[in-house]
Design a protein around this motif. Structure first.
Motif, PDB file in Angstrom:
ATOM      1  N   LEU A  99       0.848  -1.334   0.017  1.00  0.00           N
ATOM      2  CA  LEU A  99       0.087   0.009  -0.063  1.00  0.00           C
ATOM      3  C   LEU A  99       0.932   1.279  -0.104  1.00  0.00           C
ATOM      4  CD1 LEU A  99      -0.250   1.586   2.952  1.00  0.00           C
ATOM      5  CD2 LEU A  99      -1.186  -0.517   3.662  1.00  0.00           C
ATOM      6  N   LEU A 100       0.305   2.233  -0.522  1.00  0.00           N
ATOM      7  CA  LEU A 100       0.789   3.469  -0.716  1.00  0.00           C
ATOM      8  C   LEU A 100      -0.045   4.632   0.197  1.00  0.00           C
ATOM      9  CD1 LEU A 100       3.095   5.584  -1.235  1.00  0.00           C
ATOM     10  CD2 LEU A 100       2.091   5.723  -3.463  1.00  0.00           C
ATOM     11  N   LEU A 101       0.275   5.445   1.085  1.00  0.00           N
ATOM     12  CA  LEU A 101      -0.588   6.239   1.759  1.00  0.00           C
ATOM     13  C   LEU A 101      -0.384   7.604   1.313  1.00  0.00           C
ATOM     14  CD1 LEU A 101      -2.966   6.824   4.099  1.00  0.00           C
ATOM     15  CD2 LEU A 101      -1.128   7.302   5.540  1.00  0.00           C
ATOM     16  N   CYS A 102      -0.954   8.475   0.932  1.00  0.00           N
ATOM     17  CA  CYS A 102      -0.851   9.943   0.415  1.00  0.00           C
ATOM     18  C   CYS A 102      -1.529  11.040   1.617  1.00  0.00           C
ATOM     19  CB  CYS A 102      -1.375  10.446  -0.971  1.00  0.00           C
ATOM     20  SG  CYS A 102      -0.770   9.168  -2.257  1.00  0.00           S
ATOM     21  N   PRO A 103      -0.658  11.356   2.479  1.00  0.00           N
ATOM     22  CA  PRO A 103      -1.197  12.289   3.354  1.00  0.00           C
ATOM     23  C   PRO A 103      -2.022  13.669   2.981  1.00  0.00           C
ATOM     24  CG  PRO A 103       0.970  11.736   4.029  1.00  0.00           C
ATOM     25  CD  PRO A 103       0.704  11.454   2.462  1.00  0.00           C
ATOM     26  N   CYS A 104      -2.682  14.217   3.643  1.00  0.00           N
ATOM     27  CA  CYS A 104      -3.240  15.556   3.077  1.00  0.00           C
ATOM     28  C   CYS A 104      -2.459  16.352   2.394  1.00  0.00           C
ATOM     29  CB  CYS A 104      -3.905  16.206   4.394  1.00  0.00           C
ATOM     30  SG  CYS A 104      -5.326  15.102   5.299  1.00  0.00           S
ATOM     31  N   TYR A 105      -3.066  16.953   1.467  1.00  0.00           N
ATOM     32  CA  TYR A 105      -2.090  17.953   0.506  1.00  0.00           C
ATOM     33  C   TYR A 105      -0.572  17.492   0.003  1.00  0.00           C
ATOM     34  CZ  TYR A 105      -5.783  21.188   2.226  1.00  0.00           C
ATOM     35  OH  TYR A 105      -6.968  21.741   2.145  1.00  0.00           O
ATOM     36  N   SER A 106      -0.349  16.149   0.147  1.00  0.00           N
ATOM     37  CA  SER A 106       0.821  15.898  -0.538  1.00  0.00           C
ATOM     38  C   SER A 106       0.707  15.747  -2.056  1.00  0.00           C
ATOM     39  CB  SER A 106       1.328  14.475   0.015  1.00  0.00           C
ATOM     40  OG  SER A 106       0.150  13.447  -0.371  1.00  0.00           O
ATOM     41  N   LEU A 107       1.716  15.994  -2.781  1.00  0.00           N
ATOM     42  CA  LEU A 107       1.689  15.862  -4.256  1.00  0.00           C
ATOM     43  C   LEU A 107       2.115  14.340  -4.580  1.00  0.00           C
ATOM     44  CD1 LEU A 107       1.530  17.503  -6.956  1.00  0.00           C
ATOM     45  CD2 LEU A 107       4.038  17.660  -6.771  1.00  0.00           C
ATOM     46  N   HIS A 108       0.954  13.933  -5.340  1.00  0.00           N
ATOM     47  CA  HIS A 108       1.106  12.604  -5.617  1.00  0.00           C
ATOM     48  C   HIS A 108       0.650  12.175  -7.072  1.00  0.00           C
ATOM     49  CE1 HIS A 108      -2.871  13.091  -3.968  1.00  0.00           C
ATOM     50  NE2 HIS A 108      -3.307  12.116  -4.530  1.00  0.00           N
ATOM     51  N   TYR A 109       1.190  11.354  -7.716  1.00  0.00           N
ATOM     52  CA  TYR A 109       0.539  10.730  -8.877  1.00  0.00           C
ATOM     53  C   TYR A 109       1.053   9.372  -9.143  1.00  0.00           C
ATOM     54  CZ  TYR A 109       5.172  11.846 -11.042  1.00  0.00           C
ATOM     55  OH  TYR A 109       6.606  11.985 -11.093  1.00  0.00           O
TER      56      TYR A 109
END
Length: 277
Positions: A59-69
C-alpha cells in the motif's frame, strides 16, 4: 512537474473507494487522505517527489495535501480510497499534530485492511454511517501499521486549503510572498517555511505553475500574442515568461503551441522569436 489542486475532490464530502485498472494520473493534491492498495501487478507511485514501486499486497498512503501521482508500466489492479478529513474528526484532530512514520507497507494476502476496503466498495453510497465506520476502521489499522509520531512546526490542514483556494482565485494579480504572508498573518520567513514544508515547493514555484497553466490554456484557445499572454498571466517580461514556461513544461511557449494545436506552425510564424537565455 506540474501539480494541480483538485478542488473537485475537496468539494466531495463522502468516503469513496473503488477498483482501479492500470492506474495512471497527473500530479495532484487535495485535503483528503488517499490510500492505494495494489491487488496484482506493479504500480509506480510518487509522493512529494519520492518514488515507490508497489507490488501485490503493498500500500501507499498519500497524506493530506501531498503531491502525488501514479503510473502503470505493464499492468496493475488496485483499490483506491479517499477519505475527506471532515468525515473522521477524531483523526482530523490527531493528524494536525502527528504524522505517519511511513507511507508504505506490505501485508499478507489475507488481511483486515483489504477486507475493510472491499466492504467499502460494496457498501451503498447512501449509507454514510456504514462507510464512515469502515473509514474509521481503515484509519485505525493504518495508525497501528504505519505508526504515528508528533510533528512540530507543521502547518495546520486548513492553512493549506485556505492558501490554495486564495491562490486559485488570485494568481493573475500582482502577488509576492510578503504580501500574501501578511494577508494570512504570518511573517515572510515563517510563511515561506510552512509553505515549502506543506507542499514540497516554494511559493514562487507554485505561483509560476499556476500562471503557466493559464498561459498554456490561452496559447491553445485564443489568438493573443505571446506578449499579451505573458502580461495577462502576471509575468513581468517576455523573458521571464519563456524561462518559467520552459521550466514547467520542458518546452518553450512556441514549441508547446506547435505540439498542441493543428495550426500551431502557421500561428507561430506571426510570433516573436524566443528571447535569448
Amino acid at each position: 512537474m506540474i501539480g494541480s489542486y483538485e478542488t473537485v475532490r475537496d468539494n466531495m464530502t463522502h468516503v469513496d473507494c473503488w477498483y482501479s485498472q492500470n492506474d495512471i494520473c497527473a500530479p495532484h493534491f487535495h485535503s483528503s487522505i488517499e490510500l492505494t492498495y495494489v491487488l496484482s501487478g506493479q504500480l509506480m507511485g510518487w509522493v512529494n517527489g519520492e518514488e515507490h514501486a508497489l507490488n501485490a499486497h503493498e500500500l501507499l498512503l498519500c497524506p493530506c495535501y501531498s503531491l502525488h501521482y501514479y503510473e502503470t508500466k505493464d499492468a496493475s489492479r488496485s483499490i483506491v480510497l479517499t477519505v475527506p478529513m471532515e468525515t473522521i474528526p477524531f483523526f482530523q484532530k490527531l493528524l494536525r499534530t502527528n504524522s505517519f512514520q511511513s507511507i508504505t507497507a506490505k501485508l499478507p494476502a489475507q488481511n483486515e485492511l483489504l477486507h475493510c476496503l472491499k466492504q467499502l466498495i460494496a457498501a451503498p453510497k447512501e449509507n454514510a454511517v456504514l462507510r464512515k465506520g469502515y473509514a474509521y476502521a481503515v484509519m485505525g489499522i493504518l495508525s497501528d501499521l504505519l505508526k504515528l509520531q508528533p510533528v512540530k512546526g507543521s502547518a495546520a490542514p486548513n492553512f493549506a486549503r485556505d492558501i490554495l483556494l486564495y491562490l486559485e482565485d488570485s494568481f493573475l494579480l500582482p502577488l509576492d510572498v510578503r504580501s500574501v504572508a501578511e494577508h494570512f498573518g504570518y511573517s515572510r520567513g515563517h510563511f515561506s517555511y510552512i509553505f515549502s514544508q506543506t507542499f514540497g515547493f516554494t511559493f514562487g514555484e507554485y505561483l509560476s505553475i499556476l500562471r503557466c497553466r493559464h498561459a498554456a490554456m490561452l496559447l491553445t484557445n485564443s489568438s493573443a500574442s505571446l506578449i499579451e499572454i505573458s502580461m495577462n498571466c502576471g509575468f513581468g517580461s517576455i523573458r521571464t515568461f519563456y524561462r518559467s514556461f520552459k521550466h514547467v513544461y520542458g518546452m518553450t511557449p512556441t514549441q508547446y503551441l506547435s505540439a498542441h494545436t493543428a495550426d500551431g506552425p502557421d500561428r507561430i510564424r506571426g510570433l516573436p522569436a524566443a528571447p535569448a537565455p
